[in-house]
Design a protein around this motif. Sequence first.
Motif, PDB file in Angstrom:
ATOM      1  N   ARG A 516      48.061 -16.546  -0.847  1.00 51.23           N
ATOM      2  CA  ARG A 516      49.042 -15.450  -0.879  1.00 51.23           C
ATOM      3  C   ARG A 516      48.395 -14.142  -1.339  1.00 51.23           C
ATOM      4  O   ARG A 516      48.944 -13.061  -1.179  1.00 51.23           O
ATOM      5  N   SER A 517      47.213 -14.276  -1.970  1.00 46.89           N
ATOM      6  CA  SER A 517      46.513 -13.053  -2.365  1.00 46.89           C
ATOM      7  C   SER A 517      45.074 -13.121  -1.871  1.00 46.89           C
ATOM      8  O   SER A 517      44.140 -12.875  -2.624  1.00 46.89           O
ATOM      9  N   SER A 518      44.915 -13.478  -0.637  1.00 48.06           N
ATOM     10  CA  SER A 518      43.589 -13.555  -0.040  1.00 48.06           C
ATOM     11  C   SER A 518      43.002 -12.141   0.048  1.00 48.06           C
ATOM     12  O   SER A 518      43.753 -11.159  -0.032  1.00 48.06           O
ATOM     13  N   PRO A 519      41.701 -12.025   0.210  1.00 49.32           N
ATOM     14  CA  PRO A 519      41.075 -10.704   0.237  1.00 49.32           C
ATOM     15  C   PRO A 519      41.759  -9.747   1.200  1.00 49.32           C
ATOM     16  O   PRO A 519      42.032  -8.596   0.835  1.00 49.32           O
ATOM     17  N   LEU A 520      42.058 -10.226   2.381  1.00 47.86           N
ATOM     18  CA  LEU A 520      42.636  -9.314   3.359  1.00 47.86           C
ATOM     19  C   LEU A 520      44.049  -8.873   2.952  1.00 47.86           C
ATOM     20  O   LEU A 520      44.435  -7.720   3.156  1.00 47.86           O
ATOM     21  N   PRO A 553      32.655 -10.459   1.832  1.00 47.08           N
ATOM     22  CA  PRO A 553      32.001 -10.013   3.069  1.00 47.08           C
ATOM     23  C   PRO A 553      32.940 -10.114   4.279  1.00 47.08           C
ATOM     24  O   PRO A 553      32.814  -9.341   5.230  1.00 47.08           O
ATOM     25  N   GLU A 554      33.912 -11.010   4.214  1.00 46.35           N
ATOM     26  CA  GLU A 554      34.776 -11.186   5.383  1.00 46.35           C
ATOM     27  C   GLU A 554      35.656  -9.956   5.650  1.00 46.35           C
ATOM     28  O   GLU A 554      36.205  -9.805   6.734  1.00 46.35           O
ATOM     29  N   THR A 555      35.783  -9.082   4.664  1.00 44.55           N
ATOM     30  CA  THR A 555      36.628  -7.902   4.896  1.00 44.55           C
ATOM     31  C   THR A 555      35.818  -6.734   5.453  1.00 44.55           C
ATOM     32  O   THR A 555      36.358  -5.678   5.758  1.00 44.55           O
ATOM     33  N   LYS A 556      34.500  -6.958   5.562  1.00 45.63           N
ATOM     34  CA  LYS A 556      33.614  -5.851   5.920  1.00 45.63           C
ATOM     35  C   LYS A 556      34.042  -5.137   7.209  1.00 45.63           C
ATOM     36  O   LYS A 556      34.187  -3.909   7.240  1.00 45.63           O
ATOM     37  N   ALA A 557      34.285  -5.931   8.248  1.00 43.70           N
ATOM     38  CA  ALA A 557      34.594  -5.323   9.545  1.00 43.70           C
ATOM     39  C   ALA A 557      35.863  -4.478   9.451  1.00 43.70           C
ATOM     40  O   ALA A 557      35.913  -3.325   9.902  1.00 43.70           O
ATOM     41  N   THR A 558      36.888  -5.041   8.836  1.00 45.44           N
ATOM     42  CA  THR A 558      38.160  -4.321   8.718  1.00 45.44           C
ATOM     43  C   THR A 558      37.976  -3.009   7.961  1.00 45.44           C
ATOM     44  O   THR A 558      38.474  -1.954   8.366  1.00 45.44           O
ATOM     45  N   ILE A 559      37.244  -3.111   6.865  1.00 48.33           N
ATOM     46  CA  ILE A 559      37.101  -1.920   6.023  1.00 48.33           C
ATOM     47  C   ILE A 559      36.238  -0.871   6.709  1.00 48.33           C
ATOM     48  O   ILE A 559      36.552   0.321   6.687  1.00 48.33           O
ATOM     49  N   GLN A 560      35.181  -1.336   7.355  1.00 48.68           N
ATOM     50  CA  GLN A 560      34.345  -0.371   8.072  1.00 48.68           C
ATOM     51  C   GLN A 560      35.170   0.357   9.129  1.00 48.68           C
ATOM     52  O   GLN A 560      35.023   1.563   9.344  1.00 48.68           O
ATOM     53  N   VAL A 581      31.754   8.664   4.530  1.00 47.74           N
ATOM     54  CA  VAL A 581      30.471   8.644   5.247  1.00 47.74           C
ATOM     55  C   VAL A 581      29.456   7.795   4.495  1.00 47.74           C
ATOM     56  O   VAL A 581      28.803   6.911   5.067  1.00 47.74           O
ATOM     57  N   GLU A 582      29.352   8.040   3.196  1.00 45.72           N
ATOM     58  CA  GLU A 582      28.315   7.350   2.438  1.00 45.72           C
ATOM     59  C   GLU A 582      28.596   5.857   2.304  1.00 45.72           C
ATOM     60  O   GLU A 582      27.700   5.024   2.409  1.00 45.72           O
ATOM     61  N   TYR A 583      29.840   5.532   2.058  1.00 45.66           N
ATOM     62  CA  TYR A 583      30.170   4.118   1.911  1.00 45.66           C
ATOM     63  C   TYR A 583      29.975   3.371   3.230  1.00 45.66           C
ATOM     64  O   TYR A 583      29.511   2.233   3.260  1.00 45.66           O
ATOM     65  N   LEU A 584      30.335   4.053   4.304  1.00 45.53           N
ATOM     66  CA  LEU A 584      30.173   3.425   5.607  1.00 45.53           C
ATOM     67  C   LEU A 584      28.691   3.161   5.860  1.00 45.53           C
ATOM     68  O   LEU A 584      28.293   2.064   6.261  1.00 45.53           O
ATOM     69  N   LYS A 585      27.889   4.151   5.577  1.00 47.32           N
ATOM     70  CA  LYS A 585      26.450   4.033   5.796  1.00 47.32           C
ATOM     71  C   LYS A 585      25.879   2.947   4.884  1.00 47.32           C
ATOM     72  O   LYS A 585      25.113   2.091   5.324  1.00 47.32           O
ATOM     73  N   LEU A 586      26.277   3.008   3.646  1.00 44.60           N
ATOM     74  CA  LEU A 586      25.779   2.033   2.673  1.00 44.60           C
ATOM     75  C   LEU A 586      26.093   0.615   3.125  1.00 44.60           C
ATOM     76  O   LEU A 586      25.236  -0.271   3.089  1.00 44.60           O
ATOM     77  N   SER A 587      27.336   0.422   3.587  1.00 43.51           N
ATOM     78  CA  SER A 587      27.726  -0.931   3.976  1.00 43.51           C
ATOM     79  C   SER A 587      27.007  -1.363   5.243  1.00 43.51           C
ATOM     80  O   SER A 587      26.839  -2.553   5.482  1.00 43.51           O
ATOM     81  N   SER A 588      26.581  -0.420   6.084  1.00 42.66           N
ATOM     82  CA  SER A 588      25.911  -0.842   7.318  1.00 42.66           C
ATOM     83  C   SER A 588      24.417  -1.063   7.116  1.00 42.66           C
ATOM     84  O   SER A 588      23.854  -1.968   7.714  1.00 42.66           O
ATOM     85  N   ILE A 589      23.766  -0.264   6.286  1.00 45.57           N
ATOM     86  CA  ILE A 589      22.311  -0.405   6.237  1.00 45.57           C
ATOM     87  C   ILE A 589      21.809  -1.239   5.064  1.00 45.57           C
ATOM     88  O   ILE A 589      20.756  -1.859   5.160  1.00 45.57           O
TER      89      ILE A 589
END
Lengths: 963, 155
Positions: A516-520, A553-560, A581-589
């Motif tokens: 009921r309180s899963s990451p997503l 990590p499973e929320t990465k795609a949604t958040i990106q 911008v920075e968070y997006l970049k950070l999470s991708s590289i």
Amino acid sequence: MPAVSKGDGMRGLAVFISDIRNCKSKEAEIKRINKELANIRSKFKGDKALDGYSKKKYVCKLLFIFLLGHDIDFGHMEAVNLLSSNKYTEKQIGYLFISVLVNSNSELIRLINNAIKNDLASRNPTFMCLALHCIANVGSREMAEAFAGEIPRILVAGDTMDSVKQSAALCLLRLYKTSPDLVLMGEWTSRVVHLLNDQHMGVVTAAISLITCLSQKNPDEFKTCVSLAVSRLSRIVSSASTDLQDYTYYFVPAPWLSCKLLRLLQCYPPPEDGAVKGRLVECLETILNKAQEPPKSKKVQHSNAKNAILFEAISLIIHYDSEPNLLVRACNQLGQFLQHRETNLRYLALESMCTLASSEFSHEAVKTHIETVINALKTERDVSVRQRAADLLYAMCDRSNAKQIVAEMLSYLETADYSIREEMVLKVAILAEKYAVDYSWYVDTILNLIRIAGDYVSEEVWYRVIQIVINRDDVQGYAAKTVFEALQAPACHENMVKVGGYILGEFGNLIAGDPRSSPLVQFNLLHSKFHLCSVPTRALLLSAYIKFINLFPETKATIQEVLRCDSQIRNSDVELQQRAVEYLKLSSIASTDVLATVLEEMPPFPERESSILAKLKKKKGPGAVSVSDLDEGKRDGGGELNGAGERGPESSVVSTPSPSADLLGLRSAPPVGSAAQGAGSLLVDVFSEAGPLAPASGVNDDGFLSSEDSAPPLPESDDPPCGPVPFQSFRFVCKNNGVLFENQLLQIGIKSEYRQNLGRMYLFYGNKTSVQFVNFTSTVSCPGDLQSHILCTPTKPVDPLVEGGAQLQQVLNIECLSDFSDAPLLNIRFRYGGALQNLTLKLPLTINKFFQPTEMGSQDFFQRWKQLSLPQQEAQKIFKANHSMDKEVLKAKLLGLGMALLENVDPNPENFVCAGVVQTKAQQVGCLLRLEPNIQAQMYRLTLRSSKDTVSKRLCDLLAEQF
Amino acid sequence: MRFMLLFSRQGKLRLQKWYTAAAERDRKKMVRELMQVVLARKPKMCSFLEWRDLKIVYKRYASLYFCCAVEEQDNELVTLEVIHRFVELLDKYFGSVCELDIIFNFEKAYFILDEFLMGGEIQDTSKKSVLKAIEQADLLQEVAMIQSVVLSLGQ
């Protein structure tokens, strides 16, 4: 027309007042007044000399008009003329006018002082009293200068009439309050103290006010007053109700004098002499006993007078805090008043009990009244009384009753008056933290607080709950669960979103096991609030999101996906855009390891004084916080604004000016942070280590708080500094940062940066007191034709309110149009405790700030040097060294100047040469400098050459003070 | 004491006495604000309130509010009785005083207040002493009037 017209009826005046009263409208009134003013003006200007009576009548009319709220700009001279009349009433009206409409016109003050001097010397007691009244009413410094020496003499002279003595005592008090430095008691001290023994009660009553004030400032010199005061008090307390004749007030002997004696004793510790102390304790017991006796009169005046003495006696008992027996009796007496039918007594009992609660002897006794006080909080009809009840509950709270008191305060908050909500919130937050046995109760309480009174929950409160959750791992899971539940509410307060975002970002994993309180689910819940929130909250949520990517990590795609959308990555707010911008970049590289390191769980906050407590102290003054709280505050000096200090290298919070904005370290992704320094550096606190502001030329920014650099403390004085404060121009010639000004109230810090002919100056106004500054304004002006040389414009006006302990920032944009010598003026005005403070400073803006360093070789240098050989192009000074002649020190100063320091150019290695170009909008002015030290003689020769004579001259003047 | 104000139920200022220096503009603002606060209070409420950094002690007599601003450490009840004693003094002088007396003889009201309080502190609490001083002044003035009448008769 009034039935009574005592003394001389001034018919014209009465008619005029009637006319005004009969006016049907404001317009009619103004018309009538203007007519009268014109009439009076023509009479005063007329050729015919006015007789005293007419003058008096017209002056009186002017006074009346003034009291109606209109401005009066004439008639002062006629009033001054009346002062020297030998008719008492004319003189009296003259003095009244002067007292009410003081004019600081120096010419008049001289005339007034003359008239006063004559009256004081007249030996006519009525005239002397009038003159003394006038001095006390005006109380200006000029008057203090003229009469502070004379009045003590009148006060203690053997042949002075009693009534004059009374006036002299209070007149002296007024002068002492306004100009303590001018009132020198010295030789008079003991004779003034002995006025306590005077036979005339009126003299004692007047003198004791003076003695109390003097004792507060000079307790040692006046300490003989203690035994005299005790014996006087004892005589009054034991006297029968009729003994003191006219000084008995509704069957109470000398209530005013008794209160004043008890107040005087509160300036001192308990008497050391056993006999004196015994006598005093006896008095206090008698006063407590009398409170139990049946009243001698049903009149409220009787009980007020009697209780006034009682409350003052209780204050003294609390002040001594050494007689358990008396303290407990006092507490019981106040307990009776808590249920008295007189609202006034209930109010005072609640107030007085607050101080009793902080004494170890009476704390328990106070606690027994808890039910009555809670009842008062619920049922009193007057908000001021409810406020006192809330204060008392706060003061009597300890571990044993905390849950009950906090619950009562919370339920009161639901309906509390708006005026006291913020303070109530702070108090609840403090009590909840201080007496929390289990921290889940604490978390519940604070979340309830946000739910009930979210608008009144200040940053400190929600920062604190987060600090505590981070520091205690036993409560983290519970906190995550509770905020998750709280966020389910369709409408929840933004502060709840902040706390929720932060806590789930850190500890969401602790509840992620439950589907009921899963990451997503957590993410979607947070993001559903995103669009309703303000920029700072959104910024916080973005940080929570990047933390989610690390935690889940499973929320990465949604958040990106969310970060990538235009509303984030192209957001018009730079802070949000940058984060996205920075968070997006950070999470991708970044690799998982890097991400895990960067976004690691926050380390515990160092334990310091609760920031909330500090805030309450600021709000109420230290007196309002109970003694035990203060002791806890002392652990670290008490002055710390935030509970956890700055952490993390990031500092780019834009919309939260409070220094504690950084304390969460929310934005603590180091690689990102350092990349963002351009923006972040704008907000580096002035008091932090020198930030990344230093221009490329290498400005001297080593510790500007080091002792030699800090501004010299101004002489102790409460007076606002007037006139431009010489800004010690030399201090900021070679550096851009530091403390520009400091006194007891205010500190002004400065940071500045320059590029070409442009500059930006950051001014930091720090309120050093615990009281807010109101009507705060700062204006920059360029006197004379300076503004055709330099533009200096604030980006926006400063906030008119500076809270106690807070700091305000102002940014000035600077453009140098052509070379200049004088500096712009900074004028600061604000009110502190009702008094207007006015301060003018010169901004440390000098021509060398616009230097562009120029590197060149020896040949080049001397060729140019020769080209600039016209006499007016050179400025030279030979002067004695004022500072260290150490080579490194000199180098550092020259670098700070902004020119290029050229090595191996001058044939003499002891000499220094520099080159640079002053950048102004109109033109560029090339400059060469040569400094020749002579160590033996402790002298320098300084030579400046430039293409413009004014520049050479100005630079030479500026620099000569540096070495 | 910082200041004393007398104002009517309708918010008309009848007397103001300031014991500390302040700019006229600020005074007007304070008077306006304070009158609003006090006039909004209901009859049974307590006579004390905190306002800005001051304690306000007030009491209503018929149509007039008497309002004193005192310091944090000052005694509220005794201030209440300062007000009452001042009312008694006015009453004794004017003979059952009413608002009109204070309007038409405002200068006398100031003189009486000045005899009682000086620089915000009590000069004398004895009704007799204060009134004696005032009556002496009235007497001086009558003497002066008689003298001028005698003089004009002599001409």
